[in-house]
Structures are given as C-alpha cells and as structure tokens.
Design a protein around this motif. Structure first.
Motif, mmCIF file in Angstrom:
data_model
loop_
_atom_site.group_PDB
_atom_site.id
_atom_site.type_symbol
_atom_site.label_atom_id
_atom_site.label_comp_id
_atom_site.label_asym_id
_atom_site.label_seq_id
_atom_site.Cartn_x
_atom_site.Cartn_y
_atom_site.Cartn_z
ATOM 1 N N ILE A 58 -15.263 3.950 28.543
ATOM 2 C CA ILE A 58 -13.982 4.144 27.859
ATOM 3 C C ILE A 58 -14.165 4.072 26.343
ATOM 4 O O ILE A 58 -13.640 4.890 25.596
ATOM 5 C CB ILE A 58 -12.956 3.100 28.327
ATOM 6 N N ALA A 59 -14.945 3.080 25.876
ATOM 7 C CA ALA A 59 -15.156 2.913 24.439
ATOM 8 C C ALA A 59 -15.856 4.128 23.837
ATOM 9 O O ALA A 59 -15.457 4.624 22.772
ATOM 10 C CB ALA A 59 -15.967 1.648 24.175
ATOM 11 N N ALA A 60 -16.898 4.618 24.512
ATOM 12 C CA ALA A 60 -17.627 5.782 23.989
ATOM 13 C C ALA A 60 -16.721 7.013 23.935
ATOM 14 O O ALA A 60 -16.713 7.755 22.938
ATOM 15 C CB ALA A 60 -18.852 6.055 24.862
ATOM 16 N N ARG A 61 -15.956 7.232 24.997
ATOM 17 C CA ARG A 61 -15.056 8.397 25.020
ATOM 18 C C ARG A 61 -13.988 8.296 23.939
ATOM 19 O O ARG A 61 -13.689 9.275 23.245
ATOM 20 C CB ARG A 61 -14.409 8.530 26.400
ATOM 21 N N MET A 62 -13.378 7.111 23.799
ATOM 22 C CA MET A 62 -12.285 6.953 22.839
ATOM 23 C C MET A 62 -12.785 7.061 21.400
ATOM 24 O O MET A 62 -12.087 7.604 20.535
ATOM 25 C CB MET A 62 -11.581 5.627 23.065
ATOM 26 N N LEU A 63 -13.989 6.553 21.129
ATOM 27 C CA LEU A 63 -14.539 6.673 19.777
ATOM 28 C C LEU A 63 -14.741 8.141 19.402
ATOM 29 O O LEU A 63 -14.402 8.569 18.289
ATOM 30 C CB LEU A 63 -15.866 5.907 19.681
ATOM 31 N N ARG A 64 -15.285 8.914 20.334
ATOM 32 C CA ARG A 64 -15.489 10.337 20.037
ATOM 33 C C ARG A 64 -14.147 11.071 19.961
ATOM 34 O O ARG A 64 -13.990 12.028 19.188
ATOM 35 C CB ARG A 64 -16.377 10.973 21.108
ATOM 36 N N LYS A 65 -13.171 10.607 20.745
ATOM 37 C CA LYS A 65 -11.841 11.209 20.687
ATOM 38 C C LYS A 65 -11.180 10.970 19.337
ATOM 39 O O LYS A 65 -10.387 11.787 18.852
ATOM 40 C CB LYS A 65 -10.971 10.633 21.798
ATOM 41 N N LEU A 66 -11.543 9.837 18.687
ATOM 42 C CA LEU A 66 -11.049 9.526 17.347
ATOM 43 C C LEU A 66 -11.850 10.248 16.261
ATOM 44 O O LEU A 66 -11.685 9.978 15.077
ATOM 45 C CB LEU A 66 -11.112 8.015 17.096
#
Length: 531
Positions: free
Chosen positions: A458-466
């Motif tokens: 979740i953290a990796a996906r959300m960071l790239r989403k930001l």
C-alpha cells in the motif's frame, strides 16, 4: 480413538476452506458440524469429550495470554474504549431485549439474557483475525481489543450474577499482583530462548493465571489475560508470544471443533440463527457511529467495527450457565457470524477503499489525539515502521542525514522513540486517508520497514500515486513478496536474511587481521600478475 477422527476432519476441511481463500478456522467449525451430521446419519456417537473440552479451554486461555502480552493497559483506559463498549452494551440490550420478548414470546428474564449474550463480540475471532493481519498494535486493533476486554469483564460480571456465586475473600489478593511484576520479569530473563520459555508461558497462562484465579472464584480467562498484560512491557514479551504461537493454534482448533460437535440444530434454532445473522450488520453500524462520536476517523471506526461485527463465544458461556436450552441456537448463531465475519475482515482494507468516500462524511471535524493529520515538512528520508529493522536503519542514517523521520502505527512505540531522542510520529501506512492529505515537498527516499507485506504494498503504491520520484527500498523474508513490492512501485526489495549474511561478512572482513591477510593476498596476486 475420537482424537484421530477430529484431527482428520479438522485438517481436511481446514485445507479446503484455505484453498478457497477463507481462514482455516471456518473449516474447523465446519468439521465440528460435519462430525455431528455424521453421527446423526450413522448412529455413531460423536461428542465433545472431556479431553476436547479441556483442550478448547486451554486454547482460549493461551490466546488471551498472548493477547495480554501485546497489550498496553494505558491504551485500554481510554474514552472510546470504555464509553464505546458500555454504550454499545446498553443500547443493544435496550433494543434486543424488547424485540426478543415480543417476537419469540419469551419472559423478560430470558429475553434480557439472550440480548446480553448477543451483545458481546468474539475475542477469539477478532484477536485471531487481527493477529493474522499483524494489526493488534495498530490504532484500530488496540481499540477493538480494548472494547473486547471490556465486554469480557461485563460477561464475567453477568456470569457471576447468573450463577449466584461471588468471589472469595482471597480474590482481594488480585490487587497485589503488580508487586509480582519484578519477579515475573526476572523469571522471563532467566528462562532463556528454548523450552523453558514455552514452559514459563504455560505456567503463567494455565496454572498461575488460570487455576489461580479459579481458586479464588474469579474467571480463569481473566487470569490468563492479566498475567499476559503484566509482562507486556518486558523487552522479550513478543519472543514469548511467538514461542507459544504453535501450541496456542493447535489448542484453538479444539475450541472451534467443540462448537460444532455440540449438536445439529432443529428448524427453530436455524431460524433464530438466520435472523440473528441478518441483524448482525446493525451491530457493526452501532459500533461505527459510536466510535465516530468519540472522534475516531471513518477508517479507524470502520476497521474496528468490522472486527467486532460478530457474536461471541462468551455468549455461549453465559448461555451454558443461565440459558442451557438456548445453547445450540446460540452456537449456530455464533458459527454463522464467524463464517460471515472472518472472510469479510480479510478484505477490510479493500472494502474501505471502495466505500470510504461514501461513509467518510459522517466523521467529526475534531480528530482523536492519536489520529491528528501529519506534515513531513523538510524531511528528506522517511523510515516507515520503527521496529528493530526500522530503528537500526534510522540510527545508522541519522549521523549522515539529520532531516530524517520515522513513522509507526503504534502510538506507544512512537512515544518511546521520541523519549529516546528520535524524530518518530504516529501514522498508519495502511490508512488511505493519511496518504490523501500527505505533503512531501522535500522527501528524497523512503525505507519500508513495516512487518506486514500488505502495508509495504500500500505504501509503495500510494507514494507513486502521489507522484513521488524518489528512491523506495524495502526488506522482506521471501522472494515472491520482494517481487510484489517492486511491482507496487519500490525501486528495490532486499531479502532480510541475505542482507544479514552480507552484513555479517562485511563486519568479518573489517577485522584488522583479516584486512592484513586480504592486503597480503592482493599484493601477492599483483606480483604474480606482473611476473
């Protein structure tokens, strides 16, 4: 030999339900009912023997002991825990008791006792689900466990009143238990890391906590929980919990088998269980809005409520004392709630991602102190997860980069780090609302050091989403998980044990004697090459 039949059915059905994505405990419940069905068709008696009942009881005691090991008592004495549990209990009884009185034509005492039995949520199921997702120490996990403990205490009071028994005068000795904590800490230190550690856990959970509390007229379950909580602040408490893990899991199989073997229901019992299952969502909704009233965010309220949306094994214990004729209907009711709750909780985070924007509008504008919004400011390196790996990473990087911050989903752990001088704040990486308002103007690198794979993904996906363009690195135990983390957006995911080996080798080669030998070997090789 009934034990051989139990093991065969439990393994077979546990394996089947696991293959379709359900927790094995659903299979253990099904195994118990399958044994009951087989007995009714063949005429061969299959019943919960004294051995199975004893194993089931030991499993519950060990579960509560290990839950206690992960508890911080200061986290229980909170308004949302005490207020939420008491208000939910009172409202449920006020609504259910008149409804049962009118619909089932019961007397008021029976209707009230049934309402009380249905008001509780399952400590066994919720703790097991939260533990399997490694969320016992997350904010919503601690709130859920705190509410469950309050419910268990209420159940113990109800059982004492229903049984007409009261604790002996020796029960007052319980108030002196904190004086034993230094002795317990010394015993834990002296037990080493092998079988003595396991035996110490069994001694405290089953003998001192279980039998000891029963001897003074108190609940053995409460005793196991209290003795676990007394060791929660010891540095080796989690090692003790891990050492008891396999023993506890095996014994808990007996608990779920026992529920099913209790007997097959008749039509009236099935109808009662189905209706109770249909109103189960109302139980979760009541928890949700009560927790929102205590200023929890929508996500925390949702996850906590979902963990508590089931019926409790303590309801069966209450029924066995006050309503024995209702034991089988309640057992089916509890089983149906387990079958519904276990798989739903497995997808709790995904469900919230889909419906969160619809229910977030109900949350208060005022935030709970543990759920305040976070700004990273000029932080350049972020370490997510401040366990042993995260702490070691933080301490190694600090002399080279002062603008570093650590995040952890356990407020108590974050506070301990701050007291030791580290810049660590509370935040849950699996909280989608945390990511939605995050501002990271100066962030250059992120270390994912959380325990669970889901949090890292979740953290990796959300960071790239930001639109974060910096470096993301993680560690994991397994190569397939490493590939998933990279696919989620991380630049690299290293295998923990492999990196440990590399670190040991580098420390070894830094020794003066080996450095001299390496230089001599290098010089010899150069001379040979020149020749």
């Amino acid at each position: 030999m009934p034990e051989a039949i139990w093991i065969t059915f439990a393994f077979a059905l546990g394996l089947i339900v696991k293959a379709v994505g359900l927790p094995p405990l659903v299979g253990y419940l099904a195994a118990g009912f399958a044994l009951s069905a087989m007995a009714s068709m063949t005429g061969v008696a299959v019943e919960a023997t004294a051995v199975l009942q004893h194993i089931a009881h030991l499993g519950v005691l060990l579960l509560l002991f290990t839950v206690g090991l992960k508890l911080k008592l200061r986290a229980i004495v909170r308004p949302e825990v005490i207020g939420g549990s008491l208000l939910h209990f009172a409202i449920t009884c006020l609504v259910f008791a008149p409804g049962l009185f009118l619909l089932l034509d019961l007397d008021w005492k029976t209707a009230l006792m049934l309402a009380i039995a249905l008001s509780f949520s399952s400590t066994v199921l919720a703790a097991k689900v939260l533990e399997s997702k490694r969320e016992l120490r997350a904010f919503h996990g601690r709130v859920a466990i705190g509410i469950l403990i309050m419910q268990d205490l209420i159940a113990l009071v109800v059982m004492s009143i229903a049984a007409g028994k009261s604790p002996s005068e020796w029960a007052l000795l319980v108030f002196g238990l904190p004086l034993l904590r230094p002795l317990l800490f010394r015993l834990l230190d002296a037990s080493g890391h092998d079988e003595l550690l396991v035996l110490l856990g069994l001694l405290l959970a089953l003998v001192v906590g279980g039998l000891g509390f029963e001897a003074v007229g108190l609940s053995s379950e409460l005793g196991a929980l209290i003795f676990g909580a007394m060791l929660a602040n010891h540095p080796r408490s989690q090692e003790l919990a891990k050492s008891l893990w396999s023993v506890k899991e095996i014994f808990l199989v007996g608990f779920f088998l026992q529920i099913g073997i209790g007997g097959l229901p008749d039509q009236q019992a099935l109808m009662f269980a189905v209706v109770a299952g249909l109103v189960l969502p109302l139980k979760g909704l009541l928890f949700y809005f009560l927790l929102l009233a205590f200023r929890l965010r929508a996500r925390s309220s949702f996850l906590t409520s979902l963990s508590l949306t089931n019926y409790s094994e303590f309801g069966l214990i209450v029924a066995s004392i006050a309503l024995p004729e209702w034991l089988i209907p309640l057992a089916i009711t509890v089983s149906i709630s387990f079958v519904i709750s276990a798989p739903v909780n497995r997808f709790a985070h995904s469900i919230f991602e889909k419906i969160g924007h619809h229910i977030v509008r109900f949350e208060s504008q005022k935030r709970h102190p543990d759920e305040q919004p976070l700004s990273l400011g000029d932080t350049r390196i972020l370490v997510m997860g401040m366990g042993r790996t995260g702490t070691a990473t933080y301490d190694w990087l600090l002399p080279q980069q002062a603008k570093i911050m650590g995040l952890d989903s356990d407020p108590a752990k974050a506070e301990n780090h701050r007291l030791q001088g580290r810049n660590v704040v509370f935040a849950d990486a699996e909280d989608t609302t945390f990511w939605e308002g995050l501002h990271i103007p100066s962030l250059e690198a992120v270390v994912l050091a959380m325990n669970d794979i889901e949090g890292k993904l979740i953290a990796a996906r959300m960071l790239r989403k930001l639109d974060f363009k910096g470096y993301i690195v993680a560690h994991t135990m397994y190569s397939d998980e490493a590939e998933k983390i990279r696919d989620a957006g991380a630049d690299e995911a290293y295998l923990t044990m492999s990196e440990t080996g590399v670190a040991l080798a580098s420390h070894l080669m830094d020794q003066p004697g080996l450095q001299e030998a390496r230089q001599t070997q290098s010089t010899t090789s150069d001379t040979a090459g020149s020749t």
